[in-house]
Design a protein around this motif. Sequence first.
Motif, mmCIF file in Angstrom:
data_model
loop_
_atom_site.group_PDB
_atom_site.id
_atom_site.type_symbol
_atom_site.label_atom_id
_atom_site.label_comp_id
_atom_site.label_asym_id
_atom_site.label_seq_id
_atom_site.Cartn_x
_atom_site.Cartn_y
_atom_site.Cartn_z
ATOM 1 N N GLY A 103 6.685 -8.971 -0.188
ATOM 2 C CA GLY A 103 7.689 -9.820 0.316
ATOM 3 C C GLY A 103 8.858 -9.003 0.789
ATOM 4 N N SER A 104 8.687 -7.814 0.643
ATOM 5 C CA SER A 104 9.819 -6.980 1.165
ATOM 6 C C SER A 104 9.393 -5.942 2.586
ATOM 7 C CB SER A 104 10.127 -5.753 0.020
ATOM 8 O OG SER A 104 10.964 -4.918 0.439
ATOM 9 N N SER A 105 10.440 -5.640 3.175
ATOM 10 C CA SER A 105 10.122 -5.026 4.407
ATOM 11 C C SER A 105 9.748 -3.782 4.052
ATOM 12 C CB SER A 105 11.295 -5.113 5.345
ATOM 13 O OG SER A 105 12.560 -4.397 4.722
ATOM 14 N N VAL A 106 10.054 -3.098 2.964
ATOM 15 C CA VAL A 106 9.612 -1.837 2.355
ATOM 16 C C VAL A 106 8.560 -1.712 1.546
ATOM 17 C CG1 VAL A 106 10.854 0.519 1.507
ATOM 18 C CG2 VAL A 106 12.033 -0.990 2.810
ATOM 19 N N GLY A 107 7.484 -1.896 1.984
ATOM 20 C CA GLY A 107 6.377 -2.004 1.123
ATOM 21 C C GLY A 107 5.066 -1.672 1.928
ATOM 22 N N PHE A 108 3.738 -1.581 1.116
ATOM 23 C CA PHE A 108 2.542 -1.521 1.728
ATOM 24 C C PHE A 108 1.552 -2.131 0.835
ATOM 25 C CE2 PHE A 108 3.486 2.227 -1.073
ATOM 26 C CZ PHE A 108 2.079 2.258 -1.535
ATOM 27 N N GLU A 109 0.156 -2.116 1.492
ATOM 28 C CA GLU A 109 -1.012 -2.671 0.436
ATOM 29 C C GLU A 109 -1.675 -1.550 0.793
ATOM 30 O OE1 GLU A 109 -4.408 -5.958 1.048
ATOM 31 O OE2 GLU A 109 -2.393 -6.549 1.500
ATOM 32 N N LEU A 110 -2.486 -1.212 -0.502
ATOM 33 C CA LEU A 110 -3.389 -0.259 -0.655
ATOM 34 C C LEU A 110 -4.749 -0.898 -1.223
ATOM 35 C CD1 LEU A 110 -4.107 2.977 -0.649
ATOM 36 C CD2 LEU A 110 -3.340 2.844 -3.123
ATOM 37 N N PRO A 111 -5.754 -0.857 -0.303
ATOM 38 C CA PRO A 111 -6.839 -1.552 -0.878
ATOM 39 C C PRO A 111 -7.516 -0.927 -1.874
ATOM 40 C CG PRO A 111 -7.091 -0.944 1.336
ATOM 41 C CD PRO A 111 -5.801 -0.363 1.104
ATOM 42 N N ALA A 112 -8.739 -1.586 -2.396
ATOM 43 C CA ALA A 112 -9.226 -0.871 -3.367
ATOM 44 C C ALA A 112 -10.090 0.342 -3.112
ATOM 45 C CB ALA A 112 -10.394 -2.041 -4.039
ATOM 46 N N ALA A 113 -10.391 0.614 -1.929
ATOM 47 C CA ALA A 113 -11.198 1.779 -1.454
ATOM 48 C C ALA A 113 -10.251 2.699 -1.482
ATOM 49 C CB ALA A 113 -12.008 1.591 -0.365
ATOM 50 N N GLY A 114 -9.151 2.760 -0.721
ATOM 51 C CA GLY A 114 -7.735 3.672 -0.706
ATOM 52 C C GLY A 114 -7.464 4.138 -2.173
ATOM 53 N N LEU A 115 -7.327 2.936 -2.978
ATOM 54 C CA LEU A 115 -6.819 3.244 -4.381
ATOM 55 C C LEU A 115 -7.846 4.329 -5.039
ATOM 56 C CD1 LEU A 115 -4.620 2.549 -6.516
ATOM 57 C CD2 LEU A 115 -5.897 0.736 -7.335
ATOM 58 N N ALA A 116 -9.077 3.855 -5.156
ATOM 59 C CA ALA A 116 -10.127 4.787 -5.593
ATOM 60 C C ALA A 116 -10.148 6.215 -5.153
ATOM 61 C CB ALA A 116 -11.455 3.950 -5.462
ATOM 62 N N ALA A 117 -10.215 6.388 -3.694
ATOM 63 C CA ALA A 117 -9.930 7.562 -3.219
ATOM 64 C C ALA A 117 -8.953 8.243 -3.660
ATOM 65 C CB ALA A 117 -9.973 7.556 -1.828
ATOM 66 N N PHE A 118 -7.663 7.911 -3.770
ATOM 67 C CA PHE A 118 -6.421 8.486 -4.343
ATOM 68 C C PHE A 118 -6.682 8.653 -5.844
ATOM 69 C CE2 PHE A 118 -2.192 8.798 -5.780
ATOM 70 C CZ PHE A 118 -1.869 10.026 -4.983
ATOM 71 N N ARG A 119 -7.167 7.949 -6.674
ATOM 72 C CA ARG A 119 -7.282 8.175 -7.953
ATOM 73 C C ARG A 119 -8.307 9.264 -8.151
ATOM 74 N NH1 ARG A 119 -9.902 3.208 -11.213
ATOM 75 N NH2 ARG A 119 -8.656 2.424 -9.321
ATOM 76 N N GLN A 120 -9.432 9.641 -7.478
ATOM 77 C CA GLN A 120 -10.232 10.644 -7.358
ATOM 78 C C GLN A 120 -9.517 12.031 -7.174
ATOM 79 O OE1 GLN A 120 -13.276 9.946 -4.937
ATOM 80 N NE2 GLN A 120 -14.674 9.095 -6.543
#
Length: 135
Positions: A103-120
């Motif tokens: 709901g903010s103009s300063v944000g982003f969505e990180l899909p599950a695949a991107g989250l999993a890759a960054f977790r690795q």
Amino acid sequence: MTEPTVVDLAILQAREQRLTMQTVLWTFAASTVYVPSGGDPGEDFRGFQPVYYPGASERVLAVFTDPDLASELDALAPWMVTFTGADLIRRMPAGEGLVVNAGSSVGFELPAAGLAAFRQELDAARDVAATLGGR
């Protein structure tokens, strides 16, 4: 929101092509973030009832860089749980993503695949630090 957090500034810089999304994610991981909860989480987190939104391909957890940005959810989720971004990323179940500052103009969505890759990536960096005698 009073003053932008460092992760908010990183998001804005990425929009202007001055930082990469990778840099934003590392900044997020090092930052304090806030997750609204519909129930009192308690010390054991059993009452933790986070807010989810439907994402592009899966549900995404609502997370905020400033608790004031979550004020629209106060009636639905009156408790606020504080994490480091890295701790939140480690706790996230597979198949779920994040929406930062919904709901903010300063944000982003990180899909599950991107989250999993960054977790690795985060886990690999932690392993390297451990071999070098870090924490």
